[in-house]
Design a protein around this motif. Structure first.
Motif, PDB file in Angstrom:
ATOM      1  N   THR A   1       0.829  -1.214   0.000  1.00  0.00           N
ATOM      2  CA  THR A   1       0.000   0.000   0.000  1.00  0.00           C
ATOM      3  C   THR A   1       0.860   1.258   0.000  1.00  0.00           C
ATOM      4  OG1 THR A   1      -1.726  -1.176   1.224  1.00  0.00           O
ATOM      5  CG2 THR A   1      -1.828   1.226   1.221  1.00  0.00           C
ATOM      6  N   THR A   2       1.908   1.271   0.804  1.00  0.00           N
ATOM      7  CA  THR A   2       2.792   2.445   0.876  1.00  0.00           C
ATOM      8  C   THR A   2       3.459   2.709  -0.465  1.00  0.00           C
ATOM      9  OG1 THR A   2       3.226   2.048   3.230  1.00  0.00           O
ATOM     10  CG2 THR A   2       4.797   3.423   2.043  1.00  0.00           C
ATOM     11  N   ILE A   3       3.990   1.672  -1.080  1.00  0.00           N
ATOM     12  CA  ILE A   3       4.687   1.837  -2.360  1.00  0.00           C
ATOM     13  C   ILE A   3       3.700   2.246  -3.452  1.00  0.00           C
ATOM     14  CG2 ILE A   3       6.042   0.636  -4.132  1.00  0.00           C
ATOM     15  CD1 ILE A   3       7.245  -1.051  -1.889  1.00  0.00           C
ATOM     16  N   SER A   4       2.519   1.656  -3.437  1.00  0.00           N
ATOM     17  CA  SER A   4       1.502   2.014  -4.433  1.00  0.00           C
ATOM     18  C   SER A   4       1.094   3.477  -4.311  1.00  0.00           C
ATOM     19  CB  SER A   4       0.263   1.127  -4.281  1.00  0.00           C
ATOM     20  OG  SER A   4       0.581  -0.230  -4.524  1.00  0.00           O
ATOM     21  N   SER A   5       0.946   3.969  -3.080  1.00  0.00           N
ATOM     22  CA  SER A   5       0.563   5.375  -2.886  1.00  0.00           C
ATOM     23  C   SER A   5       1.663   6.315  -3.364  1.00  0.00           C
ATOM     24  CB  SER A   5       0.250   5.630  -1.410  1.00  0.00           C
ATOM     25  OG  SER A   5       1.403   5.479  -0.610  1.00  0.00           O
ATOM     26  N   ILE A   6       2.910   5.921  -3.211  1.00  0.00           N
ATOM     27  CA  ILE A   6       4.030   6.731  -3.719  1.00  0.00           C
ATOM     28  C   ILE A   6       3.973   6.805  -5.235  1.00  0.00           C
ATOM     29  CG2 ILE A   6       6.551   6.725  -4.023  1.00  0.00           C
ATOM     30  CD1 ILE A   6       6.781   5.751  -1.129  1.00  0.00           C
ATOM     31  N   LEU A   7       3.711   5.679  -5.882  1.00  0.00           N
ATOM     32  CA  LEU A   7       3.677   5.648  -7.353  1.00  0.00           C
ATOM     33  C   LEU A   7       2.537   6.479  -7.925  1.00  0.00           C
ATOM     34  CD1 LEU A   7       4.444   1.861  -7.868  1.00  0.00           C
ATOM     35  CD2 LEU A   7       5.927   3.765  -8.508  1.00  0.00           C
ATOM     36  N   LYS A   8       1.457   6.677  -7.166  1.00  0.00           N
ATOM     37  CA  LYS A   8       0.290   7.407  -7.675  1.00  0.00           C
ATOM     38  C   LYS A   8       0.426   8.919  -7.509  1.00  0.00           C
ATOM     39  CE  LYS A   8      -2.740   5.048  -5.287  1.00  0.00           C
ATOM     40  NZ  LYS A   8      -4.020   4.557  -4.720  1.00  0.00           N
ATOM     41  N   ARG A   9       1.378   9.384  -6.723  1.00  0.00           N
ATOM     42  CA  ARG A   9       1.451  10.811  -6.402  1.00  0.00           C
ATOM     43  C   ARG A   9       2.028  11.628  -7.560  1.00  0.00           C
ATOM     44  NH1 ARG A   9       0.571  13.310  -1.871  1.00  0.00           N
ATOM     45  NH2 ARG A   9       0.078  12.165   0.039  1.00  0.00           N
ATOM     46  N   PRO A  10       1.232  12.567  -8.119  1.00  0.00           N
ATOM     47  CA  PRO A  10       1.733  13.403  -9.215  1.00  0.00           C
ATOM     48  C   PRO A  10       2.745  14.446  -8.755  1.00  0.00           C
ATOM     49  CG  PRO A  10      -0.506  14.047  -8.641  1.00  0.00           C
ATOM     50  CD  PRO A  10      -0.188  12.838  -7.820  1.00  0.00           C
ATOM     51  N   GLU A  11       2.856  14.648  -7.430  1.00  0.00           N
ATOM     52  CA  GLU A  11       3.829  15.624  -6.922  1.00  0.00           C
ATOM     53  C   GLU A  11       5.249  15.284  -7.354  1.00  0.00           C
ATOM     54  OE1 GLU A  11       0.347  15.979  -4.088  1.00  0.00           O
ATOM     55  OE2 GLU A  11       1.393  14.381  -5.152  1.00  0.00           O
ATOM     56  N   TYR A  12       5.524  13.987  -7.551  1.00  0.00           N
ATOM     57  CA  TYR A  12       6.889  13.580  -7.870  1.00  0.00           C
ATOM     58  C   TYR A  12       7.343  14.030  -9.247  1.00  0.00           C
ATOM     59  CZ  TYR A  12       6.637  10.828  -3.611  1.00  0.00           C
ATOM     60  OH  TYR A  12       6.511  10.449  -2.295  1.00  0.00           O
ATOM     61  N   MET A  13       6.409  14.435 -10.118  1.00  0.00           N
ATOM     62  CA  MET A  13       6.818  14.998 -11.419  1.00  0.00           C
ATOM     63  C   MET A  13       6.706  16.526 -11.411  1.00  0.00           C
ATOM     64  SD  MET A  13       3.688  14.082 -14.013  1.00  0.00           S
ATOM     65  CE  MET A  13       1.962  14.316 -13.541  1.00  0.00           C
ATOM     66  N   GLY A  14       6.628  17.123 -10.201  1.00  0.00           N
ATOM     67  CA  GLY A  14       6.647  18.569 -10.077  1.00  0.00           C
ATOM     68  C   GLY A  14       5.284  19.228 -10.099  1.00  0.00           C
ATOM     69  N   ARG A  15       4.211  18.467  -9.956  1.00  0.00           N
ATOM     70  CA  ARG A  15       2.860  19.020 -10.036  1.00  0.00           C
ATOM     71  C   ARG A  15       2.274  19.191  -8.636  1.00  0.00           C
ATOM     72  NH1 ARG A  15      -1.072  15.994 -13.979  1.00  0.00           N
ATOM     73  NH2 ARG A  15       0.303  17.087 -15.444  1.00  0.00           N
ATOM     74  N   LYS A  16       1.962  20.431  -8.302  1.00  0.00           N
ATOM     75  CA  LYS A  16       1.324  20.716  -7.023  1.00  0.00           C
ATOM     76  C   LYS A  16      -0.198  20.643  -7.200  1.00  0.00           C
ATOM     77  CE  LYS A  16       2.704  24.256  -4.463  1.00  0.00           C
ATOM     78  NZ  LYS A  16       2.858  25.673  -4.018  1.00  0.00           N
ATOM     79  N   ILE A  17      -0.856  19.830  -6.379  1.00  0.00           N
ATOM     80  CA  ILE A  17      -2.308  19.690  -6.439  1.00  0.00           C
ATOM     81  C   ILE A  17      -2.884  20.034  -5.066  1.00  0.00           C
ATOM     82  CG2 ILE A  17      -4.237  18.132  -6.861  1.00  0.00           C
ATOM     83  CD1 ILE A  17      -2.538  16.565  -8.741  1.00  0.00           C
TER      84      ILE A  17
END
Length: 515
Positions: A212-228
């Protein structure tokens, strides 16, 4: 709290009340009635141990008209005298009509405060300012400006490794097992060690990375520089219930925070995770082509078919999933894994060589193909839009006639209601489709195919003779497999390879490459 206790004790002493006991709910909001102090007081009332309840003012017992009314009814039922010192309320003096208005004002105060806070939050989010202090794993809040995020290099390296592992074909479970074996601290443990705020302070194993932790990291658009901002919204100020917001309700700012992974890697990982991959029996990982192959006739994905006998693969191929399930009338579209991988490798080698040796010609050919595809797509989109607009206008006329027919008695109420509902549903669907197609026409861009990104990708692979999983996932968008013709050595089968960023592209036949 201490001052309120002092006021109540002074009131009790002046009015001859003895044997007093305080029931307090310090730090608990007044809109909830599940409070330890209130519950304890009600238990004592029901046990017959309370004669009088004294509060500073009516807002202290709660700010909900209905719930406060029920509490007052409980007091009456158990013959408990109720006094609000500052509001001049004493049930011993009879019914006070003003107490009802005070309860309404108390609840209105909470509703108004909630509305003002929401307005402030909305204003902040429109400006790109955060309303939450939580920070994604891989970032830290800047000491100079708490609204700015800076990269936490130690954690960011783990985030990059997770994304690259998925590109390399590893499963989430295998990544989790590897992190545990290497004793890499979980996010909460990492924050604890560096002195950053910890969200979940209770955990048994500091190295227990979960899927679950790793999956939530992969879904976060923040990692490509996008603030939501505005991912959730409070629906009810009384219950504090929240819901996830729709994309159109959110505030998105691209490039507002430093990127940990590039945009192409993030999108490629999302595409890979859309397909469920199952490993064959007695094999650790699923086939890396799963999710990339599509049937040219029915459009379904091709599934991997395998037979392992005494450690050797006697069949390793892909076939149409609809043929395999026998749910639709489609043929097998059988293609061996070894042959499709060889074709992919040859296509990548040929295109990469062409890009590196004929870059200007490559760009021109991609743009020509893009213009042709766009022209066809725009034509089809305009036809659909025009048809939908005509039908929408026609429905307006039908609805008008429907009302007229019902008003004159020609159409019974039962039929009127049914037809009106059907017309409304059809119009709603048409309006959504019209908006979508209009947006496509308004935003279409002839240069939307990122040839420069493909060129950059091709230049990273200058000399290779083997098809690796990261290369496969970076280069290939999808592959369309046609049914084969002939049999044995005379069998021929067409495949269309779609490359990321540029779509279907073939090097001109007269170009001779060393691959």
């Amino acid at each position: 709290m201490s001052s309120q206790k002092r006021i109540l004790e002074d009131y009790a002493r002046k009015n001859g009340f003895t044997n007093i006991r305080h029931f307090t709910d310090d730090g608990v909001r007044g809109t909830t009635f599940k409070r330890p102090g209130l519950d304890a007081m009600l238990d004592e009332i029901r046990a017959g141990n309370v004669a009088t309840v004294i509060i500073k003012d009516q807002s202290r017992i709660g700010r909900d008209v209905v719930e406060v009314g029920l509490l007052k009814r409980t007091f009456d039922e158990y013959h408990v005298r109720f006094i609000a010192a500052n509001d001049n309320l004493d049930t011993a003096n009879g019914f006070d009509i003003m107490s009802i208005f005070r309860d309404v004002i108390n609840e209105w105060y909470v509703a108004d405060t909630s509305r003002k806070i929401k307005t402030v939050f909305k204003s902040r989010m429109e400006k790109g300012l955060r309303c939450s202090g939580s920070v994604c794993y891989g970032y830290l809040a800047s000491k100079e400006d708490k609204h700015e995020w800076i990269i936490d290099e130690e954690a960011a390296a783990i985030v990059r490794r997770i994304f690259h592992s998925v590109l390399a074909g590893e499963s989430i479970a295998s990544i989790s097992r590897a992190f545990r074996a290497e004793q890499i601290p979980i996010p909460s443990e990492h924050w604890k060690r560096i002195g950053a705020p910890v969200r979940a302070a209770k955990y048994a194993d500091p190295y227990a990375w979960s899927v679950t932790t790793i999956s939530s990291i992969l879904k976060r658009p923040e990692y490509m520089g996008r603030k939501i901002l505005g991912k959730t919204v409070c629906e009810n100020y009384k219950t504090k219930s929240t819901r996830k917001t729709a994309p159109e309700e959110q505030y998105v700012f691209d490039g507002a925070i430093p990127a940990i992974v590039d945009e192409e890697t993030w999108h490629t990982v999302q595409r890979l995770r859309e397909t469920v991959r199952r490993a064959p029996k007695r094999k650790a990982a699923p086939n890396r082509l799963t999710g990339l192959l599509y049937c040219a006739d029915c459009g379904a994905k091709l599934t991997h078919r395998y037979n392992l006998v005494q450690g050797k693969w006697i069949e390793d191929a892909f076939i149409c999933s609809n043929y395999r399930k026998l749910t639709r009338d489609c043929s097998m579209h059988h293609i061996p894994t070894q042959k499709i991988e060889a074709a992919i490798l040859a296509a990548i080698q040929r295109v990469s060589w062409y890009v590196q040796n004929n870059e200007a010609e490559f760009i021109e050919r991609v743009r020509e193909a893009s213009d042709l595809r766009q022209e066809e797509a725009v034509k089809e989109c305009k036809q659909r839009l025009s048809k939908a607009q005509r039908r929408h206008k026609e429905l307006d006329g039908l609805v008008k006639k429907l009302y007229e027919g019902n008003a004159t008695g020609k159409i019974p109420d039962k039929h009127f209601t049914r037809l009106l509902t059907e017309y409304d549903e059809e119009q709603a669907g048409l309006e959504a489709a019209i908006g979508e197609w209009q947006e496509q026409l308004d935003t279409w861009n002839a240069d939307r195919l990122s040839t420069d990104k493909f060129i950059e990708l091709a230049k990273r692979y200058t000399d290779f003779t083997e098809l690796t999983t990261p290369m496969l996932n970076e280069f290939i968008e999808k592959i369309i497999v046609h049914e084969g013709k002939g049999s044995g050595n005379d069998r021929r089968q067409r495949i269309d390879i779609y490359l990321n960023f540029i779509g279907a592209f073939e090097v001109p036949a007269h170009i001779v490459t060393p691959m």
